[in-house]
Motif scaffolding. Structure first.
Motif, PDB file in Angstrom:
ATOM      1  N   ASP A 164       0.811  -1.230   0.000  1.00  0.00           N
ATOM      2  CA  ASP A 164       0.000   0.000   0.000  1.00  0.00           C
ATOM      3  C   ASP A 164       0.834   1.264   0.000  1.00  0.00           C
ATOM      4  OD1 ASP A 164      -2.083  -1.769   2.319  1.00  0.00           O
ATOM      5  OD2 ASP A 164      -2.192  -1.606   0.130  1.00  0.00           O
ATOM      6  N   GLU A 165       2.175   1.138   0.106  1.00  0.00           N
ATOM      7  CA  GLU A 165       2.941   2.394   0.252  1.00  0.00           C
ATOM      8  C   GLU A 165       2.878   3.191  -1.050  1.00  0.00           C
ATOM      9  OE1 GLU A 165       7.336   0.448  -0.693  1.00  0.00           O
ATOM     10  OE2 GLU A 165       7.058   1.528   1.173  1.00  0.00           O
ATOM     11  N   SER A 166       3.005   4.518  -0.897  1.00  0.00           N
ATOM     12  CA  SER A 166       2.950   5.401  -2.084  1.00  0.00           C
ATOM     13  C   SER A 166       4.329   5.442  -2.734  1.00  0.00           C
ATOM     14  CB  SER A 166       2.568   6.809  -1.616  1.00  0.00           C
ATOM     15  OG  SER A 166       3.657   7.350  -0.875  1.00  0.00           O
ATOM     16  N   PHE A 167       4.416   6.124  -3.870  1.00  0.00           N
ATOM     17  CA  PHE A 167       5.701   6.295  -4.557  1.00  0.00           C
ATOM     18  C   PHE A 167       6.702   6.961  -3.621  1.00  0.00           C
ATOM     19  CE2 PHE A 167       8.696   6.958  -7.871  1.00  0.00           C
ATOM     20  CZ  PHE A 167       9.304   8.170  -7.568  1.00  0.00           C
ATOM     21  N   SER A 168       6.247   8.037  -2.987  1.00  0.00           N
ATOM     22  CA  SER A 168       7.128   8.820  -2.112  1.00  0.00           C
ATOM     23  C   SER A 168       7.630   7.957  -0.947  1.00  0.00           C
ATOM     24  CB  SER A 168       6.330  10.026  -1.610  1.00  0.00           C
ATOM     25  OG  SER A 168       7.008  10.661  -0.583  1.00  0.00           O
ATOM     26  N   SER A 186       6.443  12.428 -12.771  1.00  0.00           N
ATOM     27  CA  SER A 186       6.377  12.035 -14.201  1.00  0.00           C
ATOM     28  C   SER A 186       7.130  10.708 -14.342  1.00  0.00           C
ATOM     29  CB  SER A 186       7.062  13.106 -15.048  1.00  0.00           C
ATOM     30  OG  SER A 186       8.465  13.065 -14.785  1.00  0.00           O
ATOM     31  N   LYS A 187       6.938  10.047 -15.493  1.00  0.00           N
ATOM     32  CA  LYS A 187       7.628   8.774 -15.725  1.00  0.00           C
ATOM     33  C   LYS A 187       9.143   8.970 -15.764  1.00  0.00           C
ATOM     34  CE  LYS A 187       7.214   4.652 -18.617  1.00  0.00           C
ATOM     35  NZ  LYS A 187       6.512   4.040 -19.765  1.00  0.00           N
ATOM     36  N   PRO A 188       9.678   9.978 -16.501  1.00  0.00           N
ATOM     37  CA  PRO A 188      11.145  10.165 -16.495  1.00  0.00           C
ATOM     38  C   PRO A 188      11.693  10.427 -15.094  1.00  0.00           C
ATOM     39  CG  PRO A 188      10.161  11.406 -18.290  1.00  0.00           C
ATOM     40  CD  PRO A 188       9.032  10.897 -17.448  1.00  0.00           C
ATOM     41  N   THR A 189      10.906  11.122 -14.258  1.00  0.00           N
ATOM     42  CA  THR A 189      11.380  11.371 -12.884  1.00  0.00           C
ATOM     43  C   THR A 189      11.403  10.074 -12.089  1.00  0.00           C
ATOM     44  OG1 THR A 189      10.573  13.639 -12.894  1.00  0.00           O
ATOM     45  CG2 THR A 189      10.899  12.630 -10.731  1.00  0.00           C
ATOM     46  N   ALA A 190      10.328   9.292 -12.190  1.00  0.00           N
ATOM     47  CA  ALA A 190      10.264   8.014 -11.457  1.00  0.00           C
ATOM     48  C   ALA A 190      11.420   7.117 -11.887  1.00  0.00           C
ATOM     49  CB  ALA A 190       8.921   7.323 -11.713  1.00  0.00           C
ATOM     50  N   ALA A 226      12.834  -5.608 -11.938  1.00  0.00           N
ATOM     51  CA  ALA A 226      11.579  -5.893 -11.210  1.00  0.00           C
ATOM     52  C   ALA A 226      11.270  -4.780 -10.215  1.00  0.00           C
ATOM     53  CB  ALA A 226      11.721  -7.224 -10.475  1.00  0.00           C
ATOM     54  N   GLU A 227      12.304  -4.329  -9.498  1.00  0.00           N
ATOM     55  CA  GLU A 227      12.083  -3.225  -8.525  1.00  0.00           C
ATOM     56  C   GLU A 227      11.720  -1.925  -9.263  1.00  0.00           C
ATOM     57  OE1 GLU A 227      16.080  -3.556  -6.875  1.00  0.00           O
ATOM     58  OE2 GLU A 227      15.230  -3.868  -4.882  1.00  0.00           O
ATOM     59  N   THR A 228      12.311  -1.742 -10.444  1.00  0.00           N
ATOM     60  CA  THR A 228      12.005  -0.537 -11.239  1.00  0.00           C
ATOM     61  C   THR A 228      10.540  -0.563 -11.653  1.00  0.00           C
ATOM     62  OG1 THR A 228      14.275  -0.421 -12.056  1.00  0.00           O
ATOM     63  CG2 THR A 228      12.579   0.712 -13.364  1.00  0.00           C
ATOM     64  N   GLU A 229      10.096  -1.744 -12.112  1.00  0.00           N
ATOM     65  CA  GLU A 229       8.663  -1.886 -12.496  1.00  0.00           C
ATOM     66  C   GLU A 229       7.776  -1.567 -11.288  1.00  0.00           C
ATOM     67  OE1 GLU A 229       8.600  -4.105 -16.491  1.00  0.00           O
ATOM     68  OE2 GLU A 229       7.213  -2.830 -15.370  1.00  0.00           O
ATOM     69  N   ASP A 230       8.201  -2.038 -10.124  1.00  0.00           N
ATOM     70  CA  ASP A 230       7.398  -1.825  -8.908  1.00  0.00           C
ATOM     71  C   ASP A 230       7.327  -0.338  -8.590  1.00  0.00           C
ATOM     72  OD1 ASP A 230       7.606  -2.881  -5.411  1.00  0.00           O
ATOM     73  OD2 ASP A 230       5.921  -2.388  -6.714  1.00  0.00           O
ATOM     74  N   GLY A 280       2.044   5.019 -11.174  1.00  0.00           N
ATOM     75  CA  GLY A 280       0.991   4.851 -12.176  1.00  0.00           C
ATOM     76  C   GLY A 280       1.501   4.570 -13.566  1.00  0.00           C
ATOM     77  N   PHE A 281       2.745   4.079 -13.694  1.00  0.00           N
ATOM     78  CA  PHE A 281       3.293   3.801 -15.030  1.00  0.00           C
ATOM     79  C   PHE A 281       3.760   2.354 -15.130  1.00  0.00           C
ATOM     80  CE2 PHE A 281       3.091   8.135 -16.132  1.00  0.00           C
ATOM     81  CZ  PHE A 281       3.572   8.916 -15.086  1.00  0.00           C
ATOM     82  N   ALA A 282       4.129   1.944 -16.352  1.00  0.00           N
ATOM     83  CA  ALA A 282       4.740   0.626 -16.563  1.00  0.00           C
ATOM     84  C   ALA A 282       5.728   0.759 -17.719  1.00  0.00           C
ATOM     85  CB  ALA A 282       3.667  -0.395 -16.919  1.00  0.00           C
ATOM     86  N   LEU A 283       6.748  -0.080 -17.736  1.00  0.00           N
ATOM     87  CA  LEU A 283       7.670  -0.095 -18.876  1.00  0.00           C
ATOM     88  C   LEU A 283       6.953  -0.739 -20.049  1.00  0.00           C
ATOM     89  CD1 LEU A 283      11.095  -1.181 -17.293  1.00  0.00           C
ATOM     90  CD2 LEU A 283      10.505   1.049 -18.289  1.00  0.00           C
ATOM     91  N   SER A 284       7.170  -0.198 -21.223  1.00  0.00           N
ATOM     92  CA  SER A 284       6.460  -0.741 -22.385  1.00  0.00           C
ATOM     93  C   SER A 284       7.443  -1.009 -23.521  1.00  0.00           C
ATOM     94  CB  SER A 284       5.426   0.290 -22.841  1.00  0.00           C
ATOM     95  OG  SER A 284       5.262   0.195 -24.239  1.00  0.00           O
ATOM     96  N   HIS A 285       7.230  -2.113 -24.223  1.00  0.00           N
ATOM     97  CA  HIS A 285       8.112  -2.439 -25.346  1.00  0.00           C
ATOM     98  C   HIS A 285       7.673  -1.771 -26.627  1.00  0.00           C
ATOM     99  CE1 HIS A 285      10.716  -6.057 -23.884  1.00  0.00           C
ATOM    100  NE2 HIS A 285      10.948  -4.925 -23.246  1.00  0.00           N
ATOM    101  N   SER A 286       6.685  -0.900 -26.540  1.00  0.00           N
ATOM    102  CA  SER A 286       6.367  -0.127 -27.751  1.00  0.00           C
ATOM    103  C   SER A 286       6.802   1.312 -27.544  1.00  0.00           C
ATOM    104  CB  SER A 286       4.867  -0.209 -28.053  1.00  0.00           C
ATOM    105  OG  SER A 286       4.152   0.222 -26.924  1.00  0.00           O
ATOM    106  N   ASN A 287       7.793   1.463 -26.630  1.00  0.00           N
ATOM    107  CA  ASN A 287       8.267   2.811 -26.325  1.00  0.00           C
ATOM    108  C   ASN A 287       9.795   2.768 -26.271  1.00  0.00           C
ATOM    109  OD1 ASN A 287       9.222   5.012 -24.853  1.00  0.00           O
ATOM    110  ND2 ASN A 287       7.217   5.321 -23.884  1.00  0.00           N
ATOM    111  N   LYS A 288      10.447   3.438 -27.245  1.00  0.00           N
ATOM    112  CA  LYS A 288      11.911   3.366 -27.342  1.00  0.00           C
ATOM    113  C   LYS A 288      12.576   3.878 -26.068  1.00  0.00           C
ATOM    114  CE  LYS A 288      12.351   3.424 -32.330  1.00  0.00           C
ATOM    115  NZ  LYS A 288      12.710   4.185 -33.522  1.00  0.00           N
ATOM    116  N   PHE A 289      11.995   4.905 -25.482  1.00  0.00           N
ATOM    117  CA  PHE A 289      12.558   5.471 -24.241  1.00  0.00           C
ATOM    118  C   PHE A 289      12.684   4.343 -23.200  1.00  0.00           C
ATOM    119  CE2 PHE A 289      13.184   8.797 -21.083  1.00  0.00           C
ATOM    120  CZ  PHE A 289      12.604   8.292 -19.939  1.00  0.00           C
ATOM    121  N   ASP A 290      11.594   3.599 -23.036  1.00  0.00           N
ATOM    122  CA  ASP A 290      11.582   2.520 -22.023  1.00  0.00           C
ATOM    123  C   ASP A 290      12.597   1.437 -22.359  1.00  0.00           C
ATOM    124  OD1 ASP A 290       9.451   4.042 -21.263  1.00  0.00           O
ATOM    125  OD2 ASP A 290       8.029   2.389 -21.073  1.00  0.00           O
ATOM    126  N   ILE A 291      12.693   1.117 -23.656  1.00  0.00           N
ATOM    127  CA  ILE A 291      13.609   0.033 -24.053  1.00  0.00           C
ATOM    128  C   ILE A 291      15.055   0.445 -23.798  1.00  0.00           C
ATOM    129  CG2 ILE A 291      14.442  -1.368 -25.984  1.00  0.00           C
ATOM    130  CD1 ILE A 291      11.665  -1.216 -27.176  1.00  0.00           C
TER     131      ILE A 291
END
Ligand code: APR
Length: 341
Positions: free
Chosen positions: A230-234, A274-278, A290-294, A300-311
């Motif tokens: 339940d913990e928040s991002f912060s 934002s996603k770049p900040t996270a 795995a910890e990065t995904e968490d 509120g984001f996820a890594l995506s393989h249709s996004n070059k930035f994420d790859i």
């Protein structure tokens, strides 16, 4: 973001100081030197005349005159010979001396061109690496926003090997968002599927009944794990900083995040970055994939393989390279937004 790579004409930069790649006479020339003098006007040359030149590796400061910048810091880069005549040390000194002058004059924002990478022939990828290394070291101890200004993209080179490695990794992993999902579904169904987890209440007893291993789990360890759900991002960020034995400053500086943004996140338990900040914090904390995904999920984001930035981020994490400045160099080379605020 304390260190940014931007495409621009340095004479247009609205910063406290721009740095000029001058020659030892300080009486103007071509390239960025010529551009700065023509944009600043005759007053700049008149003041330069009073400085009696400048030694290679050193820096001197003048007013900005008609430029949007308040100051011009003139530094003289080395003429590249073969890399065995002290060129690197002299180039490092240009950045160090210019930053020291900027600090002396209370500059909060400074813009550099890629010194010596034009007429003076310094290989672009090495010139960029020297700039990033010296500036990022300086920013670990000082509060300032520094821009590396790339005038023409062709002048911007990360190492060929790194570029082709990343391009290959993108090819291997990029799933075009217009993929034929039926084909994709078939592929996914072909994979051994984990048994679908029954959705259960998250209460402690229910959880303990389910795994029927009360004796094995230390209560406090279990409570800690339940709390993390339940913990928040912060909260997760601050917990990870403690777990890694880092100070707050070490964390946000290695994330290339400015202090003001970090204190906002720290003081607001529900802050959504934002996603770049996270991702910048995940890199700073050297989290696994795995910890990065968490951590991303908490924002509120996820890594995506249709996004070059994420790859590209995934590429660096998979290689265990958490140098955010090198990652930003690569993101810039692939025309992606950069990590940080
Ligand atoms: N804004 C930002 N960067 C620029 C601009 C501009 N307006 N014009 C050129 N550049 C970039 C070039 O693309 C290059 O990457 O600045 C970098 C440095 O190139 P040079 O200006 O050629 O400087 P340098 O290689 O250090 O050579 C210095 O050239 O202009 C003469 O008088 C100068 O003798 C000195 C020598």
């Amino acid at each position: 973001m304390p260190l940014e790579i931007v495409r621009n004409d340095i004479t247009k930069m609205k910063v406290d100081a721009i740095v000029n790649a001058a020659n030892e006479s300080l009486l103007g020339g071509g390239g960025v030197d010529g551009a700065i003098h023509s944009a600043a006007g005759a007053g700049l040359l008149a003041e330069c005349r009073t400085l009696c030149g400048c030694k290679t590796g050193k820096a001197k400061i003048t007013g900005g005159y008609n430029l949007p910048a308040k100051y011009v810091i003139h530094t003289v880069g080395p003429i590249y010979n073969d890399g065995k005549h002290g060129e690197k040390a002299l180039l490092e000194s240009c950045y160090r001396e210019s930053l020291a002058l900027a600090k002396e004059h209370q500059c909060e924002t400074v813009a550099f061109p890629l010194i010596s990478s034009g007429v003076y022939g310094y290989p672009k990828d090495q010139a960029l690496k020297v700039a990033i290394d010296v500036i990022s070291d300086f920013l670990l101890e000082n509060e300032m926003t520094v821009y590396i200004v790339i005038f023409d993209k062709a002048a911007y080179k990360i190492s060929e090997k790194l570029f082709s490695d990343i391009a290959e990794y993108i090819d291997d992993n990029y799933v075009d968002e217009h993929t034929d999902y039926s084909r994709e579904r078939i592929r996914m169904n072909a994979l051994p599927q984990a048994a679908p987890r029954k959705r259960r209440k998250k209460s402690d007893d229910d959880f303990l009944e389910m795994c029927d291993c009360k004796a094995m789990l230390a209560e406090d360890d279990l409570n800690a794990k339940l709390k993390q759900i339940d913990e928040s991002f912060s909260q997760m960020l601050l917990r990870k900083i403690d777990e890694k034995g880092m100070t707050d400053a070490e964390c946000y500086k290695r994330a290339n995040i400015d202090r003001k943004l970090f204190s906002k996140i720290r003081s607001d338990v529900n802050y959504k970055p934002s996603k770049p900040t996270a991702l910048a914090f995940a890199i700073s904390l050297e989290l696994s994939l795995a910890e990065t995904e968490d951590m991303l999920r908490k924002a509120g984001f996820a890594l995506s393989h249709s996004n070059k930035f994420d790859i590209i981020i995934e590429y660096f994490i998979s290689k265990g390279n958490y140098n955010i400045f090198e990652i930003n160099e690569a993101l810039f080379a692939f025309d992606q937004s950069l990590l940080g605020a």
